[in-house]
Scaffold this motif. Structure first.
Motif, PDB file in Angstrom:
ATOM      1  N   ALA A   1       0.789  -1.164  -0.060  1.00  0.00           N
ATOM      2  CA  ALA A   1      -0.128   0.080  -0.009  1.00  0.00           C
ATOM      3  C   ALA A   1       0.911   1.070   0.092  1.00  0.00           C
ATOM      4  CB  ALA A   1      -0.921   0.138   1.221  1.00  0.00           C
ATOM      5  N   THR A   2       0.366   2.354  -0.737  1.00  0.00           N
ATOM      6  CA  THR A   2       1.341   3.641  -0.732  1.00  0.00           C
ATOM      7  C   THR A   2       0.892   4.571   0.145  1.00  0.00           C
ATOM      8  OG1 THR A   2      -0.152   4.314  -2.552  1.00  0.00           O
ATOM      9  CG2 THR A   2       1.949   3.131  -3.194  1.00  0.00           C
ATOM     10  N   ASN A   3      -0.015   4.269   1.112  1.00  0.00           N
ATOM     11  CA  ASN A   3      -0.367   5.215   2.178  1.00  0.00           C
ATOM     12  C   ASN A   3      -1.179   4.577   3.188  1.00  0.00           C
ATOM     13  OD1 ASN A   3      -3.386   5.597   1.902  1.00  0.00           O
ATOM     14  ND2 ASN A   3      -2.500   6.311  -0.143  1.00  0.00           N
ATOM     15  N   GLY A   4      -1.465   4.954   4.439  1.00  0.00           N
ATOM     16  CA  GLY A   4      -2.211   4.375   5.476  1.00  0.00           C
ATOM     17  C   GLY A   4      -3.657   3.896   5.049  1.00  0.00           C
ATOM     18  N   GLN A   5      -4.235   4.665   4.193  1.00  0.00           N
ATOM     19  CA  GLN A   5      -5.563   4.629   3.607  1.00  0.00           C
ATOM     20  C   GLN A   5      -5.708   3.135   3.030  1.00  0.00           C
ATOM     21  OE1 GLN A   5      -7.542   7.477   1.477  1.00  0.00           O
ATOM     22  NE2 GLN A   5      -9.155   7.818   3.021  1.00  0.00           N
ATOM     23  N   GLU A   6      -4.773   3.199   2.144  1.00  0.00           N
ATOM     24  CA  GLU A   6      -4.574   1.902   1.290  1.00  0.00           C
ATOM     25  C   GLU A   6      -4.349   0.802   2.133  1.00  0.00           C
ATOM     26  OE1 GLU A   6      -1.936   2.174  -2.125  1.00  0.00           O
ATOM     27  OE2 GLU A   6      -2.949   3.801  -2.838  1.00  0.00           O
ATOM     28  N   GLY A   7      -3.505   0.818   3.159  1.00  0.00           N
ATOM     29  CA  GLY A   7      -3.113  -0.160   3.850  1.00  0.00           C
ATOM     30  C   GLY A   7      -4.364  -0.671   4.573  1.00  0.00           C
ATOM     31  N   LEU A   8      -5.228   0.270   5.151  1.00  0.00           N
ATOM     32  CA  LEU A   8      -6.491  -0.197   6.151  1.00  0.00           C
ATOM     33  C   LEU A   8      -7.432  -0.978   5.029  1.00  0.00           C
ATOM     34  CD1 LEU A   8      -6.771   2.775   8.317  1.00  0.00           C
ATOM     35  CD2 LEU A   8      -5.986   0.540   8.900  1.00  0.00           C
ATOM     36  N   LYS A   9      -7.482  -0.492   3.833  1.00  0.00           N
ATOM     37  CA  LYS A   9      -8.351  -1.075   2.792  1.00  0.00           C
ATOM     38  C   LYS A   9      -8.004  -2.327   2.278  1.00  0.00           C
ATOM     39  CE  LYS A   9     -10.106  -0.620  -1.850  1.00  0.00           C
ATOM     40  NZ  LYS A   9      -9.916   0.201  -3.150  1.00  0.00           N
ATOM     41  N   ILE A  10      -6.439  -2.661   2.422  1.00  0.00           N
ATOM     42  CA  ILE A  10      -6.105  -4.063   2.175  1.00  0.00           C
ATOM     43  C   ILE A  10      -6.323  -4.946   3.386  1.00  0.00           C
ATOM     44  CG2 ILE A  10      -3.872  -5.350   2.055  1.00  0.00           C
ATOM     45  CD1 ILE A  10      -2.737  -3.188   0.136  1.00  0.00           C
ATOM     46  N   LEU A  11      -6.163  -4.470   4.636  1.00  0.00           N
ATOM     47  CA  LEU A  11      -6.594  -5.189   5.959  1.00  0.00           C
ATOM     48  C   LEU A  11      -8.228  -5.553   5.581  1.00  0.00           C
ATOM     49  CD1 LEU A  11      -4.642  -3.381   8.692  1.00  0.00           C
ATOM     50  CD2 LEU A  11      -4.075  -5.570   7.256  1.00  0.00           C
ATOM     51  N   GLN A  12      -8.990  -4.590   5.395  1.00  0.00           N
ATOM     52  CA  GLN A  12     -10.401  -5.005   5.277  1.00  0.00           C
ATOM     53  C   GLN A  12     -10.518  -6.082   4.107  1.00  0.00           C
ATOM     54  OE1 GLN A  12     -12.768  -3.560   7.365  1.00  0.00           O
ATOM     55  NE2 GLN A  12     -14.059  -5.112   6.450  1.00  0.00           N
ATOM     56  N   GLU A  13      -9.713  -6.059   2.983  1.00  0.00           N
ATOM     57  CA  GLU A  13     -10.008  -6.812   1.866  1.00  0.00           C
ATOM     58  C   GLU A  13      -9.917  -8.344   2.488  1.00  0.00           C
ATOM     59  OE1 GLU A  13      -7.896  -5.016  -1.216  1.00  0.00           O
ATOM     60  OE2 GLU A  13      -9.584  -3.548  -1.733  1.00  0.00           O
ATOM     61  N   LEU A  14      -8.815  -8.533   3.076  1.00  0.00           N
ATOM     62  CA  LEU A  14      -8.054  -9.719   3.790  1.00  0.00           C
ATOM     63  C   LEU A  14      -9.336 -10.270   4.692  1.00  0.00           C
ATOM     64  CD1 LEU A  14      -4.729  -8.903   4.684  1.00  0.00           C
ATOM     65  CD2 LEU A  14      -5.374 -10.603   2.974  1.00  0.00           C
ATOM     66  N   ILE A  15      -9.970  -9.462   5.436  1.00  0.00           N
ATOM     67  CA  ILE A  15     -10.838  -9.869   6.272  1.00  0.00           C
ATOM     68  C   ILE A  15     -12.079 -10.475   5.735  1.00  0.00           C
ATOM     69  CG2 ILE A  15     -12.951  -9.159   7.913  1.00  0.00           C
ATOM     70  CD1 ILE A  15     -10.415  -7.118   9.232  1.00  0.00           C
ATOM     71  N   GLU A  16     -12.713  -9.358   4.547  1.00  0.00           N
ATOM     72  CA  GLU A  16     -13.677  -9.989   3.672  1.00  0.00           C
ATOM     73  C   GLU A  16     -13.566 -11.047   2.830  1.00  0.00           C
ATOM     74  OE1 GLU A  16     -14.574  -6.257   1.567  1.00  0.00           O
ATOM     75  OE2 GLU A  16     -15.156  -5.291   3.473  1.00  0.00           O
ATOM     76  N   SER A  17     -12.355 -11.500   2.330  1.00  0.00           N
ATOM     77  CA  SER A  17     -12.103 -12.490   1.490  1.00  0.00           C
ATOM     78  C   SER A  17     -11.910 -13.682   2.526  1.00  0.00           C
ATOM     79  CB  SER A  17     -10.844 -12.201   0.711  1.00  0.00           C
ATOM     80  OG  SER A  17      -9.558 -12.164   1.492  1.00  0.00           O
ATOM     81  N   LYS A  18     -12.081 -13.566   3.657  1.00  0.00           N
ATOM     82  CA  LYS A  18     -11.835 -14.804   4.416  1.00  0.00           C
ATOM     83  C   LYS A  18     -10.190 -15.368   4.613  1.00  0.00           C
ATOM     84  CE  LYS A  18     -16.359 -15.420   5.860  1.00  0.00           C
ATOM     85  NZ  LYS A  18     -16.645 -14.075   6.130  1.00  0.00           N
ATOM     86  N   ALA A  19      -9.414 -14.432   4.244  1.00  0.00           N
ATOM     87  CA  ALA A  19      -7.965 -14.864   4.083  1.00  0.00           C
ATOM     88  C   ALA A  19      -7.504 -15.593   5.398  1.00  0.00           C
ATOM     89  CB  ALA A  19      -7.153 -13.777   3.555  1.00  0.00           C
ATOM     90  N   ASN A  20      -6.313 -16.255   5.656  1.00  0.00           N
ATOM     91  CA  ASN A  20      -5.714 -16.619   6.534  1.00  0.00           C
ATOM     92  C   ASN A  20      -5.101 -15.525   7.328  1.00  0.00           C
ATOM     93  OD1 ASN A  20      -4.588 -17.743   8.715  1.00  0.00           O
ATOM     94  ND2 ASN A  20      -3.238 -19.336   7.386  1.00  0.00           N
ATOM     95  N   LEU A  21      -5.696 -14.951   8.551  1.00  0.00           N
ATOM     96  CA  LEU A  21      -5.354 -13.899   9.132  1.00  0.00           C
ATOM     97  C   LEU A  21      -4.266 -14.176  10.345  1.00  0.00           C
ATOM     98  CD1 LEU A  21      -8.592 -11.931   9.431  1.00  0.00           C
ATOM     99  CD2 LEU A  21      -6.929 -11.857   7.478  1.00  0.00           C
TER     100      LEU A  21
END
Length: 138
Positions: free
Chosen positions: A44-64
């Motif tokens: 991610a190139t900024n904190g906002q993008e970083g949080l969006k990626i974390l949200q996508e990990l949660i939504e995709s049921k990725a291994n967290l």
């Protein structure tokens, strides 16, 4: 080599680089790829993008289960401190086995103290070194 690489990937499930410096991201990805598969590295190139990626990990049921976040401090849109405050409020409970490392070009003691006050003990001045990466991933 594949057997060795597969055994190394068991240390973490994913790595998130949050940094606006494309050159540093490229260098850090090259280092990290020695320890984890490229598909496990998120950028991610900024904190906002970083949080969006974390949200996508949660939504995709990725291994967290096991993750590492390398966080730059000085970024546009949302800096590292703002990211960390929102991360602790909204995401930390879902990423219990995730370790966050500030990885910044700033060696200002005020930044280190502020990170410590936010509960972050390890502070890395760029660049990420092979020696430190080995201590994390090997």
């Amino acid at each position: 080599m594949n057997t060795l690489r597969q055994s190394m990937t068991s240390v973490v499930d994913w790595v998130l680089l949050v940094d606006d410096d494309e050159i540093q991201n490229f260098i850090h990805q090259r280092i990290i790829r020695k320890y984890v598969q490229e598909s496990q590295i998120l950028v991610a190139t900024n904190g906002q993008e970083g949080l969006k990626i974390l949200q996508e990990l949660i939504e995709s049921k990725a291994n967290l289960q096991r993750g590492i976040i390398f966080l730059d401090i000085n970024m546009p849109i949302m800096n590292g401190f703002q990211f960390l405050e929102l991360y602790q409020l909204e995401f930390a409970g879902q990423f219990k086995n995730t370790t966050l490392y500030p990885l910044s070009s700033s060696d200002d003691i005020k930044d280190v103290i502020q990170m410590n006050q936010l509960g972050i003990e390890h502070y890395i001045v760029k660049p990420l070194t092979h020696e430190f990466a080995t201590s994390l991933f090997a």
